[in-house]
Scaffold this motif. Structure first.
Motif, PDB file in Angstrom:
ATOM      1  N   ALA A   1       0.841  -1.206   0.000  1.00 23.74           N
ATOM      2  CA  ALA A   1       0.000   0.000   0.000  1.00 23.74           C
ATOM      3  C   ALA A   1       0.875   1.255   0.000  1.00 23.74           C
ATOM      4  O   ALA A   1       0.580   2.231  -0.705  1.00 23.74           O
ATOM      5  CB  ALA A   1      -0.938  -0.002   1.204  1.00 23.74           C
ATOM      6  N   ASN A   2       1.952   1.224   0.772  1.00 18.02           N
ATOM      7  CA  ASN A   2       2.867   2.363   0.815  1.00 18.02           C
ATOM      8  C   ASN A   2       3.475   2.623  -0.556  1.00 18.02           C
ATOM      9  O   ASN A   2       3.525   3.761  -1.026  1.00 18.02           O
ATOM     10  CB  ASN A   2       3.962   2.113   1.860  1.00 18.02           C
ATOM     11  CG  ASN A   2       4.931   3.257   1.985  1.00 18.02           C
ATOM     12  OD1 ASN A   2       5.880   3.360   1.216  1.00 18.02           O
ATOM     13  ND2 ASN A   2       4.690   4.131   2.949  1.00 18.02           N
ATOM     14  N   LEU A   3       3.924   1.574  -1.216  1.00 17.23           N
ATOM     15  CA  LEU A   3       4.529   1.733  -2.539  1.00 17.23           C
ATOM     16  C   LEU A   3       3.517   2.217  -3.578  1.00 17.23           C
ATOM     17  O   LEU A   3       3.857   3.028  -4.441  1.00 17.23           O
ATOM     18  CB  LEU A   3       5.141   0.411  -2.998  1.00 17.23           C
ATOM     19  CG  LEU A   3       6.573   0.187  -2.579  1.00 17.23           C
ATOM     20  CD1 LEU A   3       6.998  -1.234  -2.884  1.00 17.23           C
ATOM     21  CD2 LEU A   3       7.504   1.171  -3.256  1.00 17.23           C
ATOM     22  N   LEU A   4       2.303   1.710  -3.514  1.00 18.83           N
ATOM     23  CA  LEU A   4       1.279   2.124  -4.480  1.00 18.83           C
ATOM     24  C   LEU A   4       0.933   3.605  -4.344  1.00 18.83           C
ATOM     25  O   LEU A   4       0.536   4.244  -5.322  1.00 18.83           O
ATOM     26  CB  LEU A   4       0.005   1.286  -4.306  1.00 18.83           C
ATOM     27  CG  LEU A   4       0.092  -0.146  -4.815  1.00 18.83           C
ATOM     28  CD1 LEU A   4      -1.136  -0.937  -4.367  1.00 18.83           C
ATOM     29  CD2 LEU A   4       0.213  -0.169  -6.336  1.00 18.83           C
ATOM     30  N   ALA A   5       1.116   4.148  -3.157  1.00 26.38           N
ATOM     31  CA  ALA A   5       0.767   5.548  -2.896  1.00 26.38           C
ATOM     32  C   ALA A   5       1.902   6.516  -3.234  1.00 26.38           C
ATOM     33  O   ALA A   5       1.749   7.726  -3.097  1.00 26.38           O
ATOM     34  CB  ALA A   5       0.381   5.714  -1.427  1.00 26.38           C
ATOM     35  N   ARG A   6       3.041   6.005  -3.695  1.00 27.30           N
ATOM     36  CA  ARG A   6       4.225   6.844  -3.921  1.00 27.30           C
ATOM     37  C   ARG A   6       4.640   6.841  -5.380  1.00 27.30           C
ATOM     38  O   ARG A   6       4.378   5.894  -6.101  1.00 27.30           O
ATOM     39  CB  ARG A   6       5.412   6.312  -3.124  1.00 27.30           C
ATOM     40  CG  ARG A   6       5.155   6.081  -1.666  1.00 27.30           C
ATOM     41  CD  ARG A   6       6.355   5.433  -1.032  1.00 27.30           C
ATOM     42  NE  ARG A   6       7.406   6.417  -0.839  1.00 27.30           N
ATOM     43  CZ  ARG A   6       8.058   6.592   0.289  1.00 27.30           C
ATOM     44  NH1 ARG A   6       7.799   5.855   1.319  1.00 27.30           N
ATOM     45  NH2 ARG A   6       9.003   7.499   0.385  1.00 27.30           N
ATOM     46  N   ILE A   7       5.361   7.902  -5.739  1.00 27.23           N
ATOM     47  CA  ILE A   7       5.966   7.960  -7.069  1.00 27.23           C
ATOM     48  C   ILE A   7       7.468   8.254  -6.970  1.00 27.23           C
ATOM     49  O   ILE A   7       8.128   8.445  -7.975  1.00 27.23           O
ATOM     50  CB  ILE A   7       5.286   9.017  -7.972  1.00 27.23           C
ATOM     51  CG1 ILE A   7       5.400  10.404  -7.347  1.00 27.23           C
ATOM     52  CG2 ILE A   7       3.853   8.639  -8.257  1.00 27.23           C
ATOM     53  CD1 ILE A   7       5.000  11.530  -8.281  1.00 27.23           C
ATOM     54  N   ASP A   8       7.998   8.249  -5.758  1.00 29.20           N
ATOM     55  CA  ASP A   8       9.386   8.681  -5.544  1.00 29.20           C
ATOM     56  C   ASP A   8      10.423   7.560  -5.518  1.00 29.20           C
ATOM     57  O   ASP A   8      11.584   7.810  -5.266  1.00 29.20           O
ATOM     58  CB  ASP A   8       9.485   9.506  -4.255  1.00 29.20           C
ATOM     59  CG  ASP A   8       9.123   8.710  -3.016  1.00 29.20           C
ATOM     60  OD1 ASP A   8       8.488   7.646  -3.142  1.00 29.20           O
ATOM     61  OD2 ASP A   8       9.475   9.160  -1.909  1.00 29.20           O
ATOM     62  N   HIS A   9      10.029   6.305  -5.757  1.00 31.93           N
ATOM     63  CA  HIS A   9      10.979   5.199  -5.811  1.00 31.93           C
ATOM     64  C   HIS A   9      11.786   5.090  -4.513  1.00 31.93           C
ATOM     65  O   HIS A   9      13.002   5.273  -4.502  1.00 31.93           O
ATOM     66  CB  HIS A   9      11.905   5.332  -7.014  1.00 31.93           C
ATOM     67  CG  HIS A   9      11.176   5.514  -8.314  1.00 31.93           C
ATOM     68  ND1 HIS A   9      10.598   6.707  -8.679  1.00 31.93           N
ATOM     69  CD2 HIS A   9      10.925   4.656  -9.315  1.00 31.93           C
ATOM     70  CE1 HIS A   9      10.025   6.581  -9.855  1.00 31.93           C
ATOM     71  NE2 HIS A   9      10.207   5.336 -10.268  1.00 31.93           N
ATOM     72  N   PRO A  10      11.120   4.784  -3.404  1.00 30.03           N
ATOM     73  CA  PRO A  10      11.798   4.781  -2.101  1.00 30.03           C
ATOM     74  C   PRO A  10      12.714   3.574  -1.908  1.00 30.03           C
ATOM     75  O   PRO A  10      12.589   2.548  -2.577  1.00 30.03           O
ATOM     76  CB  PRO A  10      10.628   4.709  -1.113  1.00 30.03           C
ATOM     77  CG  PRO A  10       9.587   3.932  -1.865  1.00 30.03           C
ATOM     78  CD  PRO A  10       9.710   4.406  -3.291  1.00 30.03           C
ATOM     79  N   THR A  11      13.613   3.725  -0.959  1.00 28.26           N
ATOM     80  CA  THR A  11      14.447   2.608  -0.511  1.00 28.26           C
ATOM     81  C   THR A  11      13.651   1.836   0.540  1.00 28.26           C
ATOM     82  O   THR A  11      12.630   2.319   1.056  1.00 28.26           O
ATOM     83  CB  THR A  11      15.751   3.114   0.127  1.00 28.26           C
ATOM     84  OG1 THR A  11      15.416   3.872   1.303  1.00 28.26           O
ATOM     85  CG2 THR A  11      16.566   3.958  -0.844  1.00 28.26           C
ATOM     86  N   ALA A  12      14.124   0.651   0.894  1.00 25.32           N
ATOM     87  CA  ALA A  12      13.477  -0.136   1.951  1.00 25.32           C
ATOM     88  C   ALA A  12      13.480   0.639   3.266  1.00 25.32           C
ATOM     89  O   ALA A  12      12.502   0.615   4.017  1.00 25.32           O
ATOM     90  CB  ALA A  12      14.186  -1.476   2.113  1.00 25.32           C
ATOM     91  N   GLU A  13      14.569   1.363   3.519  1.00 19.09           N
ATOM     92  CA  GLU A  13      14.667   2.145   4.757  1.00 19.09           C
ATOM     93  C   GLU A  13      13.628   3.271   4.791  1.00 19.09           C
ATOM     94  O   GLU A  13      13.060   3.561   5.842  1.00 19.09           O
ATOM     95  CB  GLU A  13      16.077   2.721   4.918  1.00 19.09           C
ATOM     96  CG  GLU A  13      17.151   1.684   5.186  1.00 19.09           C
ATOM     97  CD  GLU A  13      17.585   0.899   3.934  1.00 19.09           C
ATOM     98  OE1 GLU A  13      17.288   1.321   2.790  1.00 19.09           O
ATOM     99  OE2 GLU A  13      18.205  -0.160   4.100  1.00 19.09           O
TER     100      GLU A  13
END
Length: 139
Positions: A28-40
């Motif tokens: 859910a966190n990844l679907l809500a983002r467009i910034d290509h986050p790291t695991a941290e």
């Protein structure tokens, strides 16, 4: 909100993944983002309200999601794995000043015939990473 949660659960089950609270939260966190986050960065987001996830749990969830094709690992800088829930074909732009990463539509570049690279190479996929300075950093 409930509709989105139901869609996430269906997508996880369709891909034969057990729906755990942590796996659900990571996806859910990844679907809500467009910034290509790291695991941290994902871990930090998930634990802001109340620490409930560990680094190992986030990595495990990301690995499971990646293995079934729901997220992709993006390597745009040496030694840093980033994650993207947009699994459609696309390229990336990375600003060398601020580090922002943006998607570039697949159609922005002419297609490469992977069969014509060189005899003996069995290329399967490619993506272009464009590096430069974003419009915000140019000012």
């Amino acid at each position: 909100m409930q509709q989105e949660a139901t869609a996430i659960v269906k997508r996880l089950k369709k891909n034969k993944l057990r729906v755990t609270p942590q796996r659900f939260a990571v996806y859910a966190n990844l679907l809500a983002r467009i910034d290509h986050p790291t695991a941290e960065q994902i871990l930090s987001d998930l634990n802001q309200a109340a620490p409930t996830s560990s680094q190992a749990t986030v990595y495990s969830a990301l690995q499971a999601l990646r293995q079934v094709g729901l997220v992709r690992e993006v390597l745009l800088e040496e030694g840093v794995s980033r994650y993207d829930a947009n699994v459609d074909s696309h390229h990336h732009f990375r600003c060398r000043c601020c580090g922002v990463i943006e998607d570039i539509p697949w159609e922005a570049f002419q297609s490469i015939n992977l069969q014509e690279l060189r005899p003996g190479i069995k290329a399967e996929r490619y993506e272009v990473t464009v590096q430069g300075v974003c419009d915000r950093c140019q000012d």
